[in-house]
Design a protein around this motif. Sequence first.
Motif, PDB file in Angstrom:
ATOM      1  N   ILE A 144       0.846  -1.205   0.000  1.00  0.00           N
ATOM      2  CA  ILE A 144       0.000   0.000   0.000  1.00  0.00           C
ATOM      3  C   ILE A 144       0.877   1.249   0.000  1.00  0.00           C
ATOM      4  O   ILE A 144       0.681   2.168  -0.805  1.00  0.00           O
ATOM      5  CB  ILE A 144      -0.955   0.018   1.210  1.00  0.00           C
ATOM      6  CG1 ILE A 144      -1.861  -1.215   1.214  1.00  0.00           C
ATOM      7  CG2 ILE A 144      -1.773   1.314   1.220  1.00  0.00           C
ATOM      8  CD1 ILE A 144      -2.813  -1.294   0.065  1.00  0.00           C
ATOM      9  N   TYR A 184      -9.282  -2.998   3.798  1.00  0.00           N
ATOM     10  CA  TYR A 184      -8.646  -3.029   2.489  1.00  0.00           C
ATOM     11  C   TYR A 184      -9.627  -3.565   1.449  1.00  0.00           C
ATOM     12  O   TYR A 184     -10.624  -4.215   1.774  1.00  0.00           O
ATOM     13  CB  TYR A 184      -7.388  -3.900   2.516  1.00  0.00           C
ATOM     14  CG  TYR A 184      -7.556  -5.234   3.216  1.00  0.00           C
ATOM     15  CD1 TYR A 184      -8.241  -6.289   2.619  1.00  0.00           C
ATOM     16  CD2 TYR A 184      -7.036  -5.438   4.492  1.00  0.00           C
ATOM     17  CE1 TYR A 184      -8.404  -7.501   3.259  1.00  0.00           C
ATOM     18  CE2 TYR A 184      -7.195  -6.645   5.144  1.00  0.00           C
ATOM     19  CZ  TYR A 184      -7.870  -7.681   4.525  1.00  0.00           C
ATOM     20  OH  TYR A 184      -8.050  -8.882   5.166  1.00  0.00           O
ATOM     21  N   GLN A 190      -6.426  -4.571  -3.284  1.00  0.00           N
ATOM     22  CA  GLN A 190      -5.271  -4.305  -2.428  1.00  0.00           C
ATOM     23  C   GLN A 190      -4.738  -5.582  -1.794  1.00  0.00           C
ATOM     24  O   GLN A 190      -3.527  -5.760  -1.661  1.00  0.00           O
ATOM     25  CB  GLN A 190      -5.657  -3.286  -1.346  1.00  0.00           C
ATOM     26  CG  GLN A 190      -5.826  -1.871  -1.863  1.00  0.00           C
ATOM     27  CD  GLN A 190      -6.365  -0.928  -0.796  1.00  0.00           C
ATOM     28  OE1 GLN A 190      -7.164  -1.331   0.057  1.00  0.00           O
ATOM     29  NE2 GLN A 190      -5.956   0.330  -0.854  1.00  0.00           N
TER      30      GLN A 190
END
Length: 303
Positions: A251, A280, A284
């Motif tokens: 991330i 998330y 992701q």
Amino acid sequence: MSDGYILLKATHAQNSRLKVVVGLLFFVPLFLSFQLPQRNFLALGIVAPMEKDSLVAAVGFRMFGETVGKTIAPALTEEAFQRKLVELKASKAKLYMCNIMFSGDMKIAGPDVNEDRVLRYSDVLLRRAQQANVKVVVLGSGGARRLPENYDVKQATQNFVALAKKISTLASKYNVKIALENLQRKETNFLNTLKETAAIVRLVNHPNFGLNADIFHMTRENESPQNIVDAKDVLIHCEIAENEERTLPGIKGDDFTPYLAALKKANYKGPIFIEAASNYTPAQLAYAFKFLNQQIDAVYRNR
């Protein structure tokens, strides 16, 4: 049938076979490249709610972790626990570990420890861990081990080691391992670094009591990766997340390779579990799996 026609057919057949061979030479290595990450190096797991099982498995994780409270807690009725076992048996990813072993109101360090209560609770918890095929119970529990201000740390350490020895004996009875976790100062004031946590594990000196190297907490405490190498004799588990906001790997793009290289040098063979905030997206999560595997591969292929 003319000789020219026969020659043309033979040439066409040779060309077809050549195309097949060229195709195999291209696609076989490509296919094999997708089989490498988890089989050859370190397996990845993730701490995630059971409700995300389908997503976790679809991304590629074969193991997950959940809280004690939602899976094997003594507070669950036997009926509720049996239902949980049925759910776990049907899950696509398999429950490997549980965390948050003790709630904050059950003290395991300091002056307010009720040893009988702790041991009764631990016996049921570890028996249920065995029934659920849980391999590792992570002992973080920052609130349970927080000490009063100005409390004698030496005394707390001595008492904690004695209690941990007794809990470890119970873990041995049920063939479960306990992994003591280093926690940053924001979460507790007792055992904040990997180095001091490893020292406690050595004092306990029991085969069912080992060390969880939490790389997120290590980075928060500015610990050197070398501390992983130095703790190789007691290391049984590893967890990871990005430093700034405890996000999934990828991330923010944190470089974990120095810590992964330390794991390699320590000859660590266990899994690495992502323990990050759970807000998330599926994309992701998929990227995190790929991102961390790429860093692991980069380190472990460099022999």
